[in-house]
Design a protein around this motif. Structure first.
Motif, PDB file in Angstrom:
ATOM      1  N   ALA A  84      -1.089  -0.518  16.590  1.00  0.00           N
ATOM      2  CA  ALA A  84      -0.922   0.746  17.344  1.00  0.00           C
ATOM      3  C   ALA A  84       0.563   1.034  17.542  1.00  0.00           C
ATOM      4  N   ALA A  85       1.330  -0.002  17.904  1.00  0.00           N
ATOM      5  CA  ALA A  85       2.775   0.177  18.118  1.00  0.00           C
ATOM      6  C   ALA A  85       3.462   0.580  16.816  1.00  0.00           C
ATOM      7  N   LYS A  86       3.003   0.042  15.716  1.00  0.00           N
ATOM      8  CA  LYS A  86       3.628   0.363  14.421  1.00  0.00           C
ATOM      9  C   LYS A  86       3.348   1.801  14.000  1.00  0.00           C
ATOM     10  N   ARG A  87       2.142   2.271  14.366  1.00  0.00           N
ATOM     11  CA  ARG A  87       1.793   3.664  14.032  1.00  0.00           C
ATOM     12  C   ARG A  87       2.628   4.638  14.873  1.00  0.00           C
ATOM     13  N   ALA A  88       3.000   4.177  16.065  1.00  0.00           N
ATOM     14  CA  ALA A  88       3.652   5.076  17.022  1.00  0.00           C
ATOM     15  C   ALA A  88       5.088   5.435  16.624  1.00  0.00           C
ATOM     16  N   THR A  89       5.826   4.485  16.044  1.00  0.00           N
ATOM     17  CA  THR A  89       7.218   4.791  15.661  1.00  0.00           C
ATOM     18  C   THR A  89       7.493   4.297  14.247  1.00  0.00           C
ATOM     19  N   ARG A  90       8.443   4.933  13.598  1.00  0.00           N
ATOM     20  CA  ARG A  90       8.853   4.506  12.253  1.00  0.00           C
ATOM     21  C   ARG A  90       9.992   3.508  12.377  1.00  0.00           C
ATOM     22  N   THR A  91       9.825   2.352  11.765  1.00  0.00           N
ATOM     23  CA  THR A  91      10.905   1.356  11.713  1.00  0.00           C
ATOM     24  C   THR A  91      11.061   0.932  10.249  1.00  0.00           C
ATOM     25  N   PRO A  92      12.233   0.349   9.887  1.00  0.00           N
ATOM     26  CA  PRO A  92      12.461   0.089   8.459  1.00  0.00           C
ATOM     27  C   PRO A  92      11.838  -1.223   7.977  1.00  0.00           C
ATOM     28  N   ASP A  93      10.550  -1.430   8.262  1.00  0.00           N
ATOM     29  CA  ASP A  93       9.876  -2.630   7.781  1.00  0.00           C
ATOM     30  C   ASP A  93       8.604  -2.226   7.036  1.00  0.00           C
ATOM     31  N   LEU A  94       8.107  -3.146   6.205  1.00  0.00           N
ATOM     32  CA  LEU A  94       6.944  -2.845   5.361  1.00  0.00           C
ATOM     33  C   LEU A  94       5.713  -2.461   6.190  1.00  0.00           C
ATOM     34  N   PHE A  95       5.499  -3.155   7.301  1.00  0.00           N
ATOM     35  CA  PHE A  95       4.351  -2.890   8.181  1.00  0.00           C
ATOM     36  C   PHE A  95       4.375  -1.421   8.604  1.00  0.00           C
ATOM     37  N   SER A  96       5.532  -0.970   9.081  1.00  0.00           N
ATOM     38  CA  SER A  96       5.663   0.409   9.520  1.00  0.00           C
ATOM     39  C   SER A  96       5.512   1.369   8.334  1.00  0.00           C
ATOM     40  N   VAL A  97       6.165   1.009   7.197  1.00  0.00           N
ATOM     41  CA  VAL A  97       6.094   1.901   6.030  1.00  0.00           C
ATOM     42  C   VAL A  97       4.635   2.066   5.592  1.00  0.00           C
ATOM     43  N   LEU A  98       3.859   0.971   5.585  1.00  0.00           N
ATOM     44  CA  LEU A  98       2.447   1.086   5.175  1.00  0.00           C
ATOM     45  C   LEU A  98       1.640   1.908   6.174  1.00  0.00           C
ATOM     46  N   CYS A  99       2.000   1.819   7.458  1.00  0.00           N
ATOM     47  CA  CYS A  99       1.294   2.610   8.475  1.00  0.00           C
ATOM     48  C   CYS A  99       1.527   4.109   8.276  1.00  0.00           C
ATOM     49  N   HIS A 100       2.701   4.460   7.748  1.00  0.00           N
ATOM     50  CA  HIS A 100       3.060   5.879   7.634  1.00  0.00           C
ATOM     51  C   HIS A 100       3.004   6.404   6.205  1.00  0.00           C
ATOM     52  N   ALA A 101       2.837   5.506   5.218  1.00  0.00           N
ATOM     53  CA  ALA A 101       2.894   5.927   3.804  1.00  0.00           C
ATOM     54  C   ALA A 101       1.791   6.932   3.492  1.00  0.00           C
ATOM     55  N   GLU A 102       2.144   7.876   2.650  1.00  0.00           N
ATOM     56  CA  GLU A 102       1.204   8.935   2.288  1.00  0.00           C
ATOM     57  C   GLU A 102       1.330   9.178   0.798  1.00  0.00           C
ATOM     58  N   SER A 103       0.211   9.267   0.098  1.00  0.00           N
ATOM     59  CA  SER A 103       0.290   9.562  -1.334  1.00  0.00           C
ATOM     60  C   SER A 103       0.651  11.037  -1.518  1.00  0.00           C
ATOM     61  N   ASP A 104       0.959  11.442  -2.767  1.00  0.00           N
ATOM     62  CA  ASP A 104       1.340  12.841  -3.028  1.00  0.00           C
ATOM     63  C   ASP A 104       0.253  13.799  -2.539  1.00  0.00           C
ATOM     64  N   ASP A 105      -1.011  13.348  -2.615  1.00  0.00           N
ATOM     65  CA  ASP A 105      -2.093  14.246  -2.198  1.00  0.00           C
ATOM     66  C   ASP A 105      -2.469  14.051  -0.722  1.00  0.00           C
ATOM     67  N   GLY A 106      -1.553  13.421   0.046  1.00  0.00           N
ATOM     68  CA  GLY A 106      -1.718  13.391   1.505  1.00  0.00           C
ATOM     69  C   GLY A 106      -2.631  12.307   2.052  1.00  0.00           C
ATOM     70  N   HIS A 107      -2.977  11.289   1.259  1.00  0.00           N
ATOM     71  CA  HIS A 107      -3.838  10.230   1.787  1.00  0.00           C
ATOM     72  C   HIS A 107      -3.029   9.123   2.435  1.00  0.00           C
ATOM     73  N   ARG A 108      -3.596   8.549   3.508  1.00  0.00           N
ATOM     74  CA  ARG A 108      -2.951   7.442   4.227  1.00  0.00           C
ATOM     75  C   ARG A 108      -3.900   6.260   4.299  1.00  0.00           C
ATOM     76  N   PHE A 109      -3.366   5.094   4.645  1.00  0.00           N
ATOM     77  CA  PHE A 109      -4.205   3.909   4.816  1.00  0.00           C
ATOM     78  C   PHE A 109      -4.866   3.919   6.194  1.00  0.00           C
ATOM     79  N   THR A 110      -6.115   3.429   6.260  1.00  0.00           N
ATOM     80  CA  THR A 110      -6.768   3.200   7.556  1.00  0.00           C
ATOM     81  C   THR A 110      -6.168   1.930   8.174  1.00  0.00           C
ATOM     82  N   ASP A 111      -6.494   1.666   9.445  1.00  0.00           N
ATOM     83  CA  ASP A 111      -6.009   0.431  10.087  1.00  0.00           C
ATOM     84  C   ASP A 111      -6.469  -0.792   9.289  1.00  0.00           C
TER      85      ASP A 111
END
Ligand code: HEM
Length: 446
Positions: free
Chosen positions: A219-246
Protein backbone atom coordinates in the motif's frame (compact mmCIF):
# COMPACT_ATOMS: atom_id res chain seq x y z
CA UNK A 1 23.39 -48.60 -21.37
CA UNK A 2 19.91 -50.18 -21.46
CA UNK A 3 17.70 -48.05 -23.64
CA UNK A 4 14.04 -47.62 -24.54
CA UNK A 5 12.36 -45.08 -26.82
CA UNK A 6 10.51 -41.96 -25.72
CA UNK A 7 7.84 -42.64 -28.37
CA UNK A 8 7.66 -44.15 -31.86
CA UNK A 9 7.38 -41.47 -34.56
CA UNK A 10 4.55 -41.98 -37.04
CA UNK A 11 5.50 -44.25 -39.93
CA UNK A 12 6.70 -42.23 -42.92
CA UNK A 13 7.25 -39.06 -40.85
CA UNK A 14 10.99 -39.25 -41.46
CA UNK A 15 11.54 -38.41 -37.80
CA UNK A 16 13.88 -40.23 -35.45
CA UNK A 17 12.81 -41.55 -32.05
CA UNK A 18 14.48 -40.21 -28.89
CA UNK A 19 16.49 -42.92 -27.09
CA UNK A 20 16.01 -42.95 -23.29
CA UNK A 21 18.45 -44.48 -20.83
CA UNK A 22 16.66 -46.90 -18.50
CA UNK A 23 19.11 -46.31 -15.67
CA UNK A 24 17.67 -45.58 -12.23
CA UNK A 25 16.57 -41.92 -11.98
CA UNK A 26 18.17 -41.16 -8.62
CA UNK A 27 21.51 -42.55 -9.85
CA UNK A 28 21.18 -40.40 -12.97
CA UNK A 29 20.51 -37.22 -10.95
CA UNK A 30 23.43 -37.95 -8.62
CA UNK A 31 25.76 -38.57 -11.58
CA UNK A 32 24.58 -35.34 -13.22
CA UNK A 33 25.23 -33.38 -10.02
CA UNK A 34 28.68 -34.89 -9.58
CA UNK A 35 29.92 -33.89 -13.02
CA UNK A 36 27.37 -32.37 -15.39
CA UNK A 37 29.94 -32.01 -18.19
CA UNK A 38 31.01 -35.66 -18.21
CA UNK A 39 27.38 -36.70 -17.73
CA UNK A 40 26.25 -34.98 -20.92
CA UNK A 41 29.38 -35.87 -22.87
CA UNK A 42 29.11 -39.60 -22.16
CA UNK A 43 25.43 -39.77 -23.07
CA UNK A 44 25.89 -37.58 -26.13
CA UNK A 45 28.65 -39.89 -27.36
CA UNK A 46 26.42 -42.91 -26.75
CA UNK A 47 23.05 -41.65 -28.04
CA UNK A 48 23.67 -38.53 -30.13
CA UNK A 49 22.52 -34.93 -29.58
CA UNK A 50 19.00 -35.74 -28.40
CA UNK A 51 18.53 -38.30 -25.65
CA UNK A 52 16.36 -38.96 -22.61
CA UNK A 53 16.98 -39.86 -19.00
CA UNK A 54 14.73 -40.55 -16.02
CA UNK A 55 15.17 -37.70 -13.56
CA UNK A 56 13.13 -35.78 -10.98
CA UNK A 57 10.22 -38.17 -11.56
CA UNK A 58 9.90 -37.52 -15.30
CA UNK A 59 11.47 -38.68 -18.55
CA UNK A 60 13.60 -35.74 -19.46
CA UNK A 61 14.92 -35.15 -22.97
CA UNK A 62 18.25 -33.34 -23.26
CA UNK A 63 18.72 -31.55 -26.60
CA UNK A 64 22.41 -30.70 -27.00
CA UNK A 65 24.04 -28.01 -29.08
CA UNK A 66 23.38 -24.46 -30.22
CA UNK A 67 21.08 -25.41 -33.08
CA UNK A 68 18.79 -27.44 -30.82
CA UNK A 69 18.70 -24.45 -28.43
CA UNK A 70 17.74 -22.18 -31.31
CA UNK A 71 14.92 -24.42 -32.48
CA UNK A 72 13.48 -24.68 -28.96
CA UNK A 73 13.86 -21.04 -27.95
CA UNK A 74 12.78 -19.47 -31.24
CA UNK A 75 9.76 -21.74 -30.78
CA UNK A 76 8.37 -21.05 -34.24
CA UNK A 77 5.26 -23.22 -33.94
CA UNK A 78 4.69 -22.36 -30.23
CA UNK A 79 5.27 -25.97 -29.28
CA UNK A 80 7.36 -25.33 -26.17
CA UNK A 81 6.03 -23.80 -22.97
CA UNK A 82 7.78 -22.54 -19.85
CA UNK A 83 5.05 -22.85 -17.23
CA UNK A 84 4.70 -26.65 -17.11
CA UNK A 85 8.47 -27.05 -17.27
CA UNK A 86 9.65 -24.55 -14.67
CA UNK A 87 6.57 -25.30 -12.52
CA UNK A 88 7.84 -28.85 -12.18
CA UNK A 89 10.89 -27.45 -10.34
CA UNK A 90 9.87 -24.17 -8.77
CA UNK A 91 6.10 -23.84 -9.35
CA UNK A 92 4.97 -24.06 -5.70
CA UNK A 93 7.63 -21.54 -4.67
CA UNK A 94 7.38 -19.01 -7.50
CA UNK A 95 3.75 -19.21 -8.71
CA UNK A 96 3.03 -16.85 -11.60
CA UNK A 97 6.55 -15.46 -11.68
CA UNK A 98 7.02 -14.03 -15.19
CA UNK A 99 9.24 -16.92 -16.28
CA UNK A 100 6.36 -19.25 -15.47
CA UNK A 101 3.89 -17.53 -17.79
CA UNK A 102 3.43 -18.35 -21.46
CA UNK A 103 2.42 -16.94 -24.81
CA UNK A 104 -0.11 -14.02 -24.77
CA UNK A 105 -0.22 -13.78 -20.98
CA UNK A 106 3.57 -13.73 -20.79
CA UNK A 107 3.77 -11.04 -23.49
CA UNK A 108 1.25 -8.92 -21.61
CA UNK A 109 3.15 -9.13 -18.30
CA UNK A 110 6.53 -8.68 -19.96
CA UNK A 111 5.36 -5.44 -21.62
CA UNK A 112 4.48 -3.97 -18.25
CA UNK A 113 7.61 -5.29 -16.55
CA UNK A 114 9.78 -3.89 -19.33
CA UNK A 115 8.96 -0.43 -17.96
CA UNK A 116 11.11 -1.30 -14.95
CA UNK A 117 14.13 -1.99 -17.17
CA UNK A 118 14.24 0.87 -19.68
CA UNK A 119 17.62 2.64 -20.13
CA UNK A 120 16.43 5.66 -18.10
CA UNK A 121 15.23 3.52 -15.22
CA UNK A 122 18.48 1.53 -15.32
CA UNK A 123 20.42 4.76 -14.98
CA UNK A 124 18.41 5.70 -11.91
CA UNK A 125 19.00 2.23 -10.37
CA UNK A 126 22.69 2.65 -11.10
CA UNK A 127 22.79 6.03 -9.36
CA UNK A 128 21.22 4.38 -6.30
CA UNK A 129 23.41 1.28 -6.31
CA UNK A 130 26.79 2.94 -6.85
CA UNK A 131 27.21 4.47 -3.36
CA UNK A 132 26.12 1.18 -1.77
CA UNK A 133 28.74 -0.71 -3.78
CA UNK A 134 31.48 1.81 -3.10
CA UNK A 135 30.80 1.80 0.63
CA UNK A 136 30.37 -1.98 1.08
CA UNK A 137 33.37 -3.03 -1.03
CA UNK A 138 35.64 -0.56 0.79
CA UNK A 139 34.56 -2.23 4.04
CA UNK A 140 35.43 -5.79 2.92
CA UNK A 141 37.84 -7.16 5.54
CA UNK A 142 41.42 -7.89 4.52
CA UNK A 143 42.94 -11.33 5.18
CA UNK A 144 41.47 -14.74 4.54
CA UNK A 145 37.93 -14.17 3.33
CA UNK A 146 35.16 -16.40 2.01
CA UNK A 147 34.56 -14.14 -0.95
CA UNK A 148 31.30 -15.68 -2.04
CA UNK A 149 29.79 -14.83 1.35
CA UNK A 150 30.83 -11.20 0.89
CA UNK A 151 29.30 -11.10 -2.59
CA UNK A 152 26.10 -12.68 -1.32
CA UNK A 153 25.72 -10.05 1.39
CA UNK A 154 26.57 -7.28 -1.02
CA UNK A 155 24.12 -8.36 -3.74
CA UNK A 156 21.44 -8.74 -1.09
CA UNK A 157 22.18 -5.23 0.21
CA UNK A 158 21.94 -3.92 -3.36
CA UNK A 159 18.72 -5.84 -3.91
CA UNK A 160 17.16 -4.47 -0.72
CA UNK A 161 18.18 -0.93 -1.62
CA UNK A 162 17.43 -0.92 -5.33
CA UNK A 163 14.57 -3.39 -5.51
CA UNK A 164 12.77 -2.66 -2.27
CA UNK A 165 13.82 0.85 -1.33
CA UNK A 166 13.21 -0.04 2.33
CA UNK A 167 15.30 0.38 5.44
CA UNK A 168 15.45 -3.05 7.08
CA UNK A 169 17.02 -4.04 10.36
CA UNK A 170 19.87 -6.58 10.05
CA UNK A 171 17.58 -9.22 11.62
CA UNK A 172 14.83 -8.53 9.07
CA UNK A 173 17.32 -8.58 6.17
CA UNK A 174 18.71 -11.87 7.46
CA UNK A 175 15.22 -13.37 7.72
CA UNK A 176 14.49 -12.36 4.10
CA UNK A 177 17.82 -13.71 2.90
CA UNK A 178 17.19 -17.09 4.56
CA UNK A 179 13.70 -17.22 3.11
CA UNK A 180 15.10 -16.63 -0.39
CA UNK A 181 17.75 -19.28 -0.04
CA UNK A 182 15.26 -21.87 1.18
CA UNK A 183 12.77 -21.00 -1.52
CA UNK A 184 15.38 -21.41 -4.27
CA UNK A 185 16.88 -24.62 -2.89
CA UNK A 186 13.48 -26.28 -2.67
CA UNK A 187 13.16 -26.49 -6.44
CA UNK A 188 15.74 -29.23 -6.84
CA UNK A 189 14.76 -31.28 -3.78
CA UNK A 190 15.05 -35.00 -4.39
CA UNK A 191 12.08 -35.60 -2.06
CA UNK A 192 9.40 -33.61 -3.84
CA UNK A 193 6.79 -33.46 -1.06
CA UNK A 194 6.36 -31.32 2.08
CA UNK A 195 8.00 -33.71 4.53
CA UNK A 196 8.58 -31.63 7.72
CA UNK A 197 12.19 -30.43 7.90
CA UNK A 198 12.84 -31.29 4.22
CA UNK A 199 13.83 -28.88 1.44
CA UNK A 200 10.36 -28.82 -0.12
CA UNK A 201 8.65 -28.09 3.19
CA UNK A 202 11.15 -25.34 4.02
CA UNK A 203 10.60 -23.82 0.58
CA UNK A 204 6.83 -23.55 1.12
CA UNK A 205 7.34 -22.10 4.59
CA UNK A 206 9.73 -19.48 3.22
CA UNK A 207 7.43 -18.51 0.37
CA UNK A 208 4.85 -17.52 3.00
CA UNK A 209 7.42 -15.34 4.78
CA UNK A 210 8.18 -13.54 1.53
CA UNK A 211 4.52 -13.04 0.61
CA UNK A 212 3.66 -11.59 4.00
CA UNK A 213 6.61 -9.22 3.74
CA UNK A 214 5.64 -7.84 0.32
CA UNK A 215 1.90 -7.57 1.01
CA UNK A 216 2.72 -5.61 4.18
CA UNK A 217 4.52 -2.91 2.16
CA UNK A 218 2.49 -2.71 -1.03
CA UNK A 219 0.00 0.00 0.00
CA UNK A 220 2.84 2.40 0.90
CA UNK A 221 4.59 1.64 -2.39
CA UNK A 222 1.44 2.37 -4.38
CA UNK A 223 1.03 5.67 -2.56
CA UNK A 224 4.31 7.33 -3.64
CA UNK A 225 6.82 6.90 -6.45
CA UNK A 226 10.34 6.04 -5.33
CA UNK A 227 13.31 5.00 -7.50
CA UNK A 228 13.17 1.28 -6.66
CA UNK A 229 11.90 -1.75 -8.58
CA UNK A 230 9.06 -2.40 -6.10
CA UNK A 231 7.70 1.10 -6.65
CA UNK A 232 8.31 0.97 -10.42
CA UNK A 233 6.34 -2.30 -10.68
CA UNK A 234 3.51 -0.81 -8.61
CA UNK A 235 3.22 2.12 -11.03
CA UNK A 236 4.33 0.54 -14.34
CA UNK A 237 1.83 0.75 -17.16
CA UNK A 238 1.98 -0.88 -20.58
CA UNK A 239 1.43 1.25 -23.72
CA UNK A 240 -2.22 0.19 -23.68
CA UNK A 241 -2.66 1.34 -20.06
CA UNK A 242 -2.52 -1.97 -18.17
CA UNK A 243 -1.05 -2.21 -14.66
CA UNK A 244 -0.15 -5.06 -12.33
CA UNK A 245 -2.56 -6.15 -9.58
CA UNK A 246 -1.23 -6.42 -6.00
CA UNK A 247 -0.94 -10.16 -6.45
CA UNK A 248 1.04 -9.69 -9.69
CA UNK A 249 3.41 -7.23 -8.00
CA UNK A 250 4.07 -9.64 -5.12
CA UNK A 251 4.61 -12.63 -7.42
CA UNK A 252 6.89 -10.66 -9.74
CA UNK A 253 8.89 -9.09 -6.90
CA UNK A 254 9.59 -12.47 -5.32
CA UNK A 255 10.54 -13.96 -8.66
CA UNK A 256 12.74 -11.05 -9.78
CA UNK A 257 14.58 -10.89 -6.47
CA UNK A 258 15.33 -14.58 -6.77
CA UNK A 259 16.32 -14.23 -10.43
CA UNK A 260 18.68 -11.34 -9.68
CA UNK A 261 20.32 -12.30 -6.42
CA UNK A 262 21.94 -15.70 -6.91
CA UNK A 263 22.81 -15.17 -10.57
CA UNK A 264 24.83 -12.03 -9.81
CA UNK A 265 26.51 -13.63 -6.79
CA UNK A 266 27.53 -16.69 -8.81
CA UNK A 267 28.93 -14.56 -11.64
CA UNK A 268 30.93 -12.37 -9.25
CA UNK A 269 32.29 -15.46 -7.50
CA UNK A 270 33.33 -17.07 -10.78
CA UNK A 271 35.00 -13.87 -11.99
CA UNK A 272 36.90 -13.44 -8.72
CA UNK A 273 38.01 -17.07 -8.87
CA UNK A 274 39.25 -16.79 -12.44
CA UNK A 275 41.04 -13.52 -11.72
CA UNK A 276 42.76 -15.07 -8.69
CA UNK A 277 43.75 -18.09 -10.75
CA UNK A 278 45.04 -15.85 -13.55
CA UNK A 279 46.85 -12.91 -11.87
CA UNK A 280 47.85 -11.47 -15.25
CA UNK A 281 44.20 -10.98 -16.11
CA UNK A 282 43.60 -9.49 -12.66
CA UNK A 283 46.40 -6.97 -13.29
CA UNK A 284 45.08 -6.13 -16.78
CA UNK A 285 41.56 -5.57 -15.48
CA UNK A 286 42.89 -3.47 -12.58
CA UNK A 287 45.00 -1.34 -14.84
CA UNK A 288 41.89 -0.39 -16.83
CA UNK A 289 39.89 0.30 -13.67
CA UNK A 290 42.64 2.60 -12.39
CA UNK A 291 42.02 4.86 -15.42
CA UNK A 292 38.66 5.74 -13.86
CA UNK A 293 37.70 7.03 -10.44
CA UNK A 294 35.90 4.92 -7.85
CA UNK A 295 32.62 6.51 -8.99
CA UNK A 296 32.63 5.18 -12.51
CA UNK A 297 29.89 6.72 -14.67
CA UNK A 298 27.16 4.57 -16.18
CA UNK A 299 28.39 5.41 -19.70
CA UNK A 300 31.99 4.58 -18.80
CA UNK A 301 31.23 1.00 -17.78
CA UNK A 302 31.41 -0.01 -21.46
CA UNK A 303 35.04 1.10 -21.52
CA UNK A 304 36.03 -1.61 -19.04
CA UNK A 305 36.63 -4.00 -21.93
CA UNK A 306 38.93 -6.38 -20.04
CA UNK A 307 36.38 -6.81 -17.28
CA UNK A 308 33.73 -7.29 -19.92
CA UNK A 309 35.66 -10.15 -21.54
CA UNK A 310 36.39 -11.73 -18.14
CA UNK A 311 32.70 -11.55 -17.28
CA UNK A 312 31.68 -13.15 -20.58
CA UNK A 313 34.24 -15.91 -20.20
CA UNK A 314 33.18 -16.60 -16.60
CA UNK A 315 29.54 -16.76 -17.73
CA UNK A 316 30.57 -19.17 -20.48
CA UNK A 317 32.46 -21.54 -18.19
CA UNK A 318 29.82 -21.41 -15.47
CA UNK A 319 26.44 -19.99 -16.50
CA UNK A 320 24.49 -19.38 -13.26
CA UNK A 321 21.36 -20.86 -14.87
CA UNK A 322 22.94 -24.09 -16.10
CA UNK A 323 19.99 -25.47 -18.09
CA UNK A 324 16.65 -24.34 -19.43
CA UNK A 325 13.67 -26.68 -19.34
CA UNK A 326 10.58 -26.54 -21.55
CA UNK A 327 7.55 -28.82 -22.05
CA UNK A 328 6.17 -29.64 -25.50
CA UNK A 329 2.51 -28.59 -25.52
CA UNK A 330 1.97 -30.32 -28.88
CA UNK A 331 3.79 -32.93 -30.93
CA UNK A 332 6.89 -31.37 -32.42
CA UNK A 333 10.47 -32.03 -33.47
CA UNK A 334 14.02 -31.04 -32.48
CA UNK A 335 16.96 -31.79 -34.77
CA UNK A 336 14.75 -34.24 -36.67
CA UNK A 337 13.71 -36.15 -33.53
CA UNK A 338 10.09 -36.78 -32.68
CA UNK A 339 9.08 -34.99 -29.46
CA UNK A 340 5.57 -36.01 -28.40
CA UNK A 341 3.23 -33.63 -26.56
CA UNK A 342 3.93 -33.61 -22.81
CA UNK A 343 7.69 -34.24 -23.10
CA UNK A 344 10.05 -32.30 -20.85
CA UNK A 345 12.95 -31.01 -22.98
CA UNK A 346 16.08 -29.44 -21.50
CA UNK A 347 18.69 -27.16 -23.10
CA UNK A 348 21.99 -27.93 -21.33
CA UNK A 349 23.59 -24.53 -21.80
CA UNK A 350 26.42 -25.22 -19.37
CA UNK A 351 27.64 -28.11 -21.55
CA UNK A 352 26.76 -26.26 -24.77
CA UNK A 353 29.14 -23.50 -23.66
CA UNK A 354 32.00 -25.97 -23.97
CA UNK A 355 31.18 -27.08 -27.50
CA UNK A 356 34.38 -27.42 -29.54
CA UNK A 357 32.46 -26.48 -32.67
CA UNK A 358 32.49 -22.87 -31.50
CA UNK A 359 35.04 -22.57 -28.72
CA UNK A 360 38.74 -23.42 -29.07
CA UNK A 361 40.12 -25.36 -26.13
CA UNK A 362 36.71 -24.92 -24.44
CA UNK A 363 37.67 -25.91 -20.88
CA UNK A 364 40.38 -23.27 -20.80
CA UNK A 365 39.83 -19.75 -19.35
CA UNK A 366 40.55 -17.47 -22.29
CA UNK A 367 38.73 -14.08 -22.26
CA UNK A 368 40.48 -13.21 -25.52
CA UNK A 369 38.07 -15.50 -27.35
CA UNK A 370 35.53 -12.65 -27.10
CA UNK A 371 37.84 -10.15 -28.85
CA UNK A 372 36.44 -8.66 -32.08
CA UNK A 373 39.02 -10.64 -34.10
CA UNK A 374 37.99 -14.01 -32.65
CA UNK A 375 34.38 -13.42 -31.56
CA UNK A 376 33.87 -17.10 -30.82
CA UNK A 377 30.52 -16.36 -29.20
CA UNK A 378 29.21 -15.23 -32.58
CA UNK A 379 29.69 -18.62 -34.28
CA UNK A 380 26.00 -19.32 -33.70
CA UNK A 381 23.40 -17.05 -32.10
CA UNK A 382 22.95 -19.61 -29.31
CA UNK A 383 26.61 -20.62 -28.92
CA UNK A 384 26.96 -18.31 -25.91
CA UNK A 385 23.68 -17.86 -24.11
CA UNK A 386 24.05 -17.33 -20.36
CA UNK A 387 20.99 -15.06 -20.45
CA UNK A 388 18.86 -17.50 -22.43
CA UNK A 389 17.16 -16.55 -25.68
CA UNK A 390 13.76 -16.06 -27.31
CA UNK A 391 10.84 -14.36 -25.59
CA UNK A 392 11.97 -15.33 -22.08
CA UNK A 393 15.48 -13.97 -22.50
CA UNK A 394 16.67 -12.47 -19.22
CA UNK A 395 14.95 -9.12 -18.68
CA UNK A 396 17.64 -8.15 -16.14
CA UNK A 397 20.67 -8.80 -18.32
CA UNK A 398 21.75 -5.15 -18.42
CA UNK A 399 20.94 -4.61 -14.77
CA UNK A 400 22.99 -7.68 -13.85
CA UNK A 401 25.95 -6.62 -15.96
CA UNK A 402 26.16 -3.06 -14.63
CA UNK A 403 25.92 -4.32 -11.07
CA UNK A 404 28.61 -6.97 -11.60
CA UNK A 405 30.96 -4.60 -13.37
CA UNK A 406 30.58 -1.85 -10.78
CA UNK A 407 31.33 -4.32 -7.94
CA UNK A 408 34.38 -5.78 -9.68
CA UNK A 409 35.62 -2.32 -10.64
CA UNK A 410 35.69 -1.27 -6.98
CA UNK A 411 37.12 -4.58 -5.80
CA UNK A 412 39.98 -4.26 -8.29
CA UNK A 413 40.71 -0.72 -7.20
CA UNK A 414 40.59 -1.45 -3.47
CA UNK A 415 42.13 -4.94 -3.24
CA UNK A 416 44.34 -7.63 -4.73
CA UNK A 417 43.35 -11.21 -4.04
CA UNK A 418 45.02 -14.60 -4.28
CA UNK A 419 44.32 -18.33 -4.11
CA UNK A 420 47.03 -20.94 -3.42
CA UNK A 421 48.82 -22.36 -6.49
CA UNK A 422 46.94 -25.34 -7.90
CA UNK A 423 43.68 -24.43 -6.12
CA UNK A 424 40.54 -25.61 -7.95
CA UNK A 425 37.09 -24.33 -7.03
CA UNK A 426 35.10 -27.35 -5.71
CA UNK A 427 31.67 -27.00 -7.30
CA UNK A 428 28.29 -28.09 -6.03
CA UNK A 429 25.90 -28.57 -8.96
CA UNK A 430 22.90 -29.76 -6.94
CA UNK A 431 20.97 -26.48 -7.42
CA UNK A 432 22.49 -23.44 -9.10
CA UNK A 433 26.26 -23.94 -9.47
CA UNK A 434 28.03 -22.71 -6.32
CA UNK A 435 31.43 -23.50 -4.79
CA UNK A 436 31.24 -25.86 -1.82
CA UNK A 437 33.95 -23.88 0.01
CA UNK A 438 32.51 -20.37 -0.69
CA UNK A 439 35.75 -19.33 -2.44
CA UNK A 440 38.37 -18.71 0.26
CA UNK A 441 40.87 -16.06 -0.91
CA UNK A 442 43.53 -13.87 0.64
CA UNK A 443 42.36 -10.30 0.25
CA UNK A 444 45.06 -7.61 0.43
CA UNK A 445 44.13 -3.97 0.69
CA UNK A 446 45.92 -1.78 -1.87
C1 HEM B 1 24.47 -12.70 -14.47
C2 HEM B 1 23.24 -12.54 -14.12
C3 HEM B 1 22.05 -13.26 -14.72
C4 HEM B 1 21.97 -14.40 -15.47
C5 HEM B 1 23.12 -15.27 -15.95
C6 HEM B 1 20.57 -14.62 -15.78
C7 HEM B 1 20.09 -15.66 -16.56
C8 HEM B 1 18.77 -15.80 -16.95
C9 HEM B 1 18.28 -16.81 -17.86
C10 HEM B 1 19.11 -17.91 -18.50
C11 HEM B 1 16.96 -16.61 -18.03
C12 HEM B 1 16.02 -17.37 -18.97
C13 HEM B 1 15.44 -18.64 -18.37
C14 HEM B 1 14.57 -19.39 -19.36
O1 HEM B 1 14.28 -18.90 -20.46
O2 HEM B 1 14.16 -20.50 -19.03
C15 HEM B 1 16.59 -15.47 -17.22
C16 HEM B 1 15.32 -14.96 -17.13
C17 HEM B 1 15.00 -13.92 -16.29
N1 HEM B 1 15.85 -13.13 -15.55
FE1 HEM B 1 17.85 -13.32 -15.46
N2 HEM B 1 19.84 -13.63 -15.20
C18 HEM B 1 20.70 -12.78 -14.55
C19 HEM B 1 20.38 -11.64 -13.84
C20 HEM B 1 19.11 -11.16 -13.69
C21 HEM B 1 18.79 -9.95 -12.98
C22 HEM B 1 19.79 -9.01 -12.33
C23 HEM B 1 17.43 -9.83 -13.02
C24 HEM B 1 16.54 -8.75 -12.47
C25 HEM B 1 16.95 -7.58 -12.12
C26 HEM B 1 16.90 -10.97 -13.78
C27 HEM B 1 15.58 -11.21 -14.04
C28 HEM B 1 15.12 -12.20 -14.88
C29 HEM B 1 13.70 -12.39 -15.19
C30 HEM B 1 12.54 -11.56 -14.65
C31 HEM B 1 13.63 -13.47 -16.08
C32 HEM B 1 12.37 -14.06 -16.71
C33 HEM B 1 12.08 -13.35 -18.02
C34 HEM B 1 10.87 -13.88 -18.75
O3 HEM B 1 10.46 -15.02 -18.52
O4 HEM B 1 10.32 -13.13 -19.56
N3 HEM B 1 17.96 -11.75 -14.16
N4 HEM B 1 17.72 -14.99 -16.58
Amino acid sequence: MATSLLAEPAAGSGLLPVPVSDRNGVLEVLAMRRDPFAFTEVRRACYGDVFGINAFGVRMVTACGAEAARQILVNKDKAFANAPAWSHFIGPFFPRGIMLLDFDEHRHHRRIMQQAFTPDVLRSYYAEMQPVILDRVARFPAGRVLLMERFKELTLDIALEIFLGLELSPAEADRLNKAFIETVRAGVALVRAPVPGGRWWKGLRSRKVLEEFFYAHIAAKRATRTPDLFSVLCHAESDDGHRFTDEDVVNHMIFVLMAAHDTSTITLTQMAYRLAEHPKWQARARSQSMDFGPFIEYDELGELTVLDAVMKESLRLCPPVPAQPRVAVKDTRVLGHYIPEGSMVVIPQMSNHRDETYFTDPNHFDPQRFSPERAEDRGHRMAWMPFGGGVHKCIGLYFGQIEIKAVMHNLLRDFEWFVPAGYRLPMDYSALPVPKDRLPVTLVRR
